[in-house]
Design a protein around this motif. Structure first.
Motif, PDB file in Angstrom:
ATOM      1  N   ASN A 231       8.554  -5.575  -2.373  1.00 31.89           N
ATOM      2  CA  ASN A 231       7.529  -5.831  -1.370  1.00 31.89           C
ATOM      3  C   ASN A 231       8.173  -6.433  -0.139  1.00 31.89           C
ATOM      4  OD1 ASN A 231       5.511  -7.394   0.111  1.00 31.89           O
ATOM      5  ND2 ASN A 231       4.152  -6.913  -1.579  1.00 31.89           N
ATOM      6  N   GLU A 232       7.624  -6.115   1.026  1.00 29.89           N
ATOM      7  CA  GLU A 232       8.178  -6.629   2.281  1.00 29.89           C
ATOM      8  C   GLU A 232       7.923  -8.114   2.490  1.00 29.89           C
ATOM      9  OE1 GLU A 232       6.362  -4.397   5.427  1.00 29.89           O
ATOM     10  OE2 GLU A 232       4.348  -4.969   4.824  1.00 29.89           O
ATOM     11  N   SER A 233       6.992  -8.689   1.734  1.00 29.60           N
ATOM     12  CA  SER A 233       6.665 -10.105   1.874  1.00 29.60           C
ATOM     13  C   SER A 233       7.635 -10.963   1.065  1.00 29.60           C
ATOM     14  CB  SER A 233       5.234 -10.347   1.373  1.00 29.60           C
ATOM     15  OG  SER A 233       4.957 -11.714   1.332  1.00 29.60           O
TER      16      SER A 233
ATOM     17  N   TRP B 139       6.208  -5.632  -5.890  1.00 29.88           N
ATOM     18  CA  TRP B 139       5.593  -4.538  -5.148  1.00 29.88           C
ATOM     19  C   TRP B 139       4.426  -3.957  -5.927  1.00 29.88           C
ATOM     20  CZ3 TRP B 139       7.059   1.130  -5.303  1.00 29.88           C
ATOM     21  CH2 TRP B 139       6.499   1.831  -4.234  1.00 29.88           C
ATOM     22  N   GLN B 140       3.311  -3.687  -5.256  1.00 25.22           N
ATOM     23  CA  GLN B 140       2.114  -3.128  -5.891  1.00 25.22           C
ATOM     24  C   GLN B 140       1.954  -1.643  -5.596  1.00 25.22           C
ATOM     25  OE1 GLN B 140      -1.493  -5.414  -5.172  1.00 25.22           O
ATOM     26  NE2 GLN B 140      -0.255  -7.202  -4.707  1.00 25.22           N
ATOM     27  N   GLY B 141       2.951  -1.029  -5.021  1.00 23.37           N
ATOM     28  CA  GLY B 141       2.860   0.377  -4.634  1.00 23.37           C
ATOM     29  C   GLY B 141       3.008   1.329  -5.801  1.00 23.37           C
ATOM     30  N   LYS B 142       3.151   2.614  -5.462  1.00 20.73           N
ATOM     31  CA  LYS B 142       3.263   3.673  -6.469  1.00 20.73           C
ATOM     32  C   LYS B 142       4.456   4.559  -6.180  1.00 20.73           C
ATOM     33  CE  LYS B 142      -1.514   4.396  -6.098  1.00 20.73           C
ATOM     34  NZ  LYS B 142      -2.498   5.352  -5.717  1.00 20.73           N
ATOM     35  N   ILE B 143       5.081   5.015  -7.246  1.00 22.24           N
ATOM     36  CA  ILE B 143       6.053   6.102  -7.155  1.00 22.24           C
ATOM     37  C   ILE B 143       5.475   7.240  -7.976  1.00 22.24           C
ATOM     38  CG2 ILE B 143       8.362   6.919  -7.711  1.00 22.24           C
ATOM     39  CD1 ILE B 143       9.425   4.146  -7.252  1.00 22.24           C
ATOM     40  N   ILE B 144       5.221   8.359  -7.322  1.00 21.63           N
ATOM     41  CA  ILE B 144       4.672   9.539  -7.994  1.00 21.63           C
ATOM     42  C   ILE B 144       5.797  10.547  -8.154  1.00 21.63           C
ATOM     43  CG2 ILE B 144       3.011  11.428  -7.843  1.00 21.63           C
ATOM     44  CD1 ILE B 144       1.271   9.513  -6.116  1.00 21.63           C
ATOM     45  N   ILE B 145       6.038  10.944  -9.395  1.00 18.47           N
ATOM     46  CA  ILE B 145       7.112  11.880  -9.702  1.00 18.47           C
ATOM     47  C   ILE B 145       6.465  13.214 -10.086  1.00 18.47           C
ATOM     48  CG2 ILE B 145       9.176  12.299 -11.086  1.00 18.47           C
ATOM     49  CD1 ILE B 145       9.092   9.224 -11.717  1.00 18.47           C
ATOM     50  N   GLU B 146       6.572  14.193  -9.205  1.00 16.31           N
ATOM     51  CA  GLU B 146       5.975  15.497  -9.449  1.00 16.31           C
ATOM     52  C   GLU B 146       6.750  16.255 -10.529  1.00 16.31           C
ATOM     53  OE1 GLU B 146       5.646  17.623  -5.755  1.00 16.31           O
ATOM     54  OE2 GLU B 146       3.963  16.361  -5.098  1.00 16.31           O
TER      55      GLU B 146
ATOM     56  N   SER C 238       0.811  -1.218   0.000  1.00 15.85           N
ATOM     57  CA  SER C 238       0.000   0.000   0.000  1.00 15.85           C
ATOM     58  C   SER C 238       0.848   1.275   0.000  1.00 15.85           C
ATOM     59  CB  SER C 238      -0.918   0.005   1.221  1.00 15.85           C
ATOM     60  OG  SER C 238      -0.136  -0.040   2.407  1.00 15.85           O
ATOM     61  N   ALA C 239       2.170   1.139   0.061  1.00 16.22           N
ATOM     62  CA  ALA C 239       3.056   2.306   0.173  1.00 16.22           C
ATOM     63  C   ALA C 239       3.101   3.120  -1.122  1.00 16.22           C
ATOM     64  CB  ALA C 239       4.464   1.866   0.541  1.00 16.22           C
ATOM     65  N   THR C 240       3.247   4.433  -0.943  1.00 16.99           N
ATOM     66  CA  THR C 240       3.426   5.353  -2.062  1.00 16.99           C
ATOM     67  C   THR C 240       4.651   6.207  -1.767  1.00 16.99           C
ATOM     68  OG1 THR C 240       1.053   5.473  -2.529  1.00 16.99           O
ATOM     69  CG2 THR C 240       2.409   7.267  -3.366  1.00 16.99           C
ATOM     70  N   ILE C 241       5.527   6.315  -2.751  1.00 14.13           N
ATOM     71  CA  ILE C 241       6.693   7.196  -2.664  1.00 14.13           C
ATOM     72  C   ILE C 241       6.384   8.408  -3.532  1.00 14.13           C
ATOM     73  CG2 ILE C 241       9.139   7.475  -3.242  1.00 14.13           C
ATOM     74  CD1 ILE C 241       9.406   4.404  -2.874  1.00 14.13           C
ATOM     75  N   ILE C 242       6.505   9.606  -2.968  1.00  7.90           N
ATOM     76  CA  ILE C 242       6.272  10.833  -3.732  1.00  7.90           C
ATOM     77  C   ILE C 242       7.596  11.580  -3.826  1.00  7.90           C
ATOM     78  CG2 ILE C 242       5.033  13.015  -3.865  1.00  7.90           C
ATOM     79  CD1 ILE C 242       2.820  11.661  -2.161  1.00  7.90           C
TER      80      ILE C 242
ATOM     81  N   ASN D  48       0.436  -4.506 -10.967  1.00  2.81           N
ATOM     82  CA  ASN D  48      -0.380  -3.463 -10.344  1.00  2.81           C
ATOM     83  C   ASN D  48       0.440  -2.287  -9.813  1.00  2.81           C
ATOM     84  OD1 ASN D  48      -2.852  -4.850 -10.725  1.00  2.81           O
ATOM     85  ND2 ASN D  48      -2.299  -6.194  -9.045  1.00  2.81           N
ATOM     86  N   GLY D  49       1.759  -2.417  -9.768  1.00  2.00           N
ATOM     87  CA  GLY D  49       2.617  -1.325  -9.328  1.00  2.00           C
ATOM     88  C   GLY D  49       2.655  -0.228 -10.381  1.00  2.00           C
ATOM     89  N   ARG D  50       2.854   1.011  -9.968  1.00  2.00           N
ATOM     90  CA  ARG D  50       2.823   2.138 -10.895  1.00  2.00           C
ATOM     91  C   ARG D  50       3.951   3.129 -10.659  1.00  2.00           C
ATOM     92  NH1 ARG D  50       0.364  -0.685 -13.553  1.00  2.00           N
ATOM     93  NH2 ARG D  50      -1.870  -0.798 -13.804  1.00  2.00           N
ATOM     94  N   ILE D  51       4.436   3.675 -11.779  1.00  6.46           N
ATOM     95  CA  ILE D  51       5.289   4.863 -11.781  1.00  6.46           C
ATOM     96  C   ILE D  51       4.436   5.927 -12.450  1.00  6.46           C
ATOM     97  CG2 ILE D  51       7.392   5.955 -12.627  1.00  6.46           C
ATOM     98  CD1 ILE D  51       8.614   3.131 -12.835  1.00  6.46           C
ATOM     99  N   ILE D  52       4.138   6.997 -11.722  1.00  4.49           N
ATOM    100  CA  ILE D  52       3.243   8.029 -12.246  1.00  4.49           C
ATOM    101  C   ILE D  52       4.028   9.316 -12.444  1.00  4.49           C
ATOM    102  CG2 ILE D  52       1.157   9.380 -11.812  1.00  4.49           C
ATOM    103  CD1 ILE D  52       0.260   6.981  -9.995  1.00  4.49           C
ATOM    104  N   LEU D  53       4.105   9.758 -13.711  1.00  7.57           N
ATOM    105  CA  LEU D  53       4.762  11.025 -14.056  1.00  7.57           C
ATOM    106  C   LEU D  53       3.695  12.107 -14.115  1.00  7.57           C
ATOM    107  CD1 LEU D  53       7.138   9.981 -16.974  1.00  7.57           C
ATOM    108  CD2 LEU D  53       7.823  10.877 -14.774  1.00  7.57           C
ATOM    109  N   LEU D  54       3.795  13.089 -13.248  1.00 11.35           N
ATOM    110  CA  LEU D  54       2.830  14.178 -13.246  1.00 11.35           C
ATOM    111  C   LEU D  54       3.320  15.317 -14.134  1.00 11.35           C
ATOM    112  CD1 LEU D  54       1.835  14.332  -9.471  1.00 11.35           C
ATOM    113  CD2 LEU D  54       0.646  13.186 -11.349  1.00 11.35           C
TER     114      LEU D  54
END
Length: 100
Positions: free
Chosen positions: A33-35, A41-48, A14-18, A66-72
């Motif tokens: 993922n910690e498991s 890992w299914q988390g997100k990295i959001i790049i502002e 559930s973690a998100t890195i911004i 399901n993991g994402r890298i999101i470029l804003l």
């Protein structure tokens, strides 16, 4: 500012890195993922806009489908990905581009 991950860094799904404007995350190790029985890992990295995610040789971002890298993007400014083309291509399916 810059944060360099040069070790094994385990996060919950559930973690998100911004990564904020003017900052960089340098990946020289592993983010996963910690498991131990995880398929990635299914988390997100959001790049502002004005921020950077840098992949160093030998680094790994262990994302599953399901993991994402999101470029804003805001106006004409966008977050950036830097690294070897082969490394960046491997994350193409996880990459999303969004406007603010």
């Amino acid at each position: 500012s810059e944060l360099k991950v040069s070790c094994k860094f385990y996060l919950p799904n559930s973690a998100t890195i911004i990564i904020k404007k003017g900052s960089s995350l340098v990946l020289a190790g592993l983010i996963s993922n910690e498991s131990k029985d995880s398929t990635g890992w299914q988390g997100k990295i959001i790049i502002e806009p004005g921020a950077t995610l840098i992949f160093k040789e030998g680094s790994k971002l262990d994302l599953n489908k399901n993991g994402r890298i999101i470029l804003l993007k805001a106006n004409k400014e966008r977050g950036a990905l830097i690294g070897d083309k082969t490394i960046l291509r491997s994350y193409r399916k996880n990459l999303k581009k969004r406007k603010l």
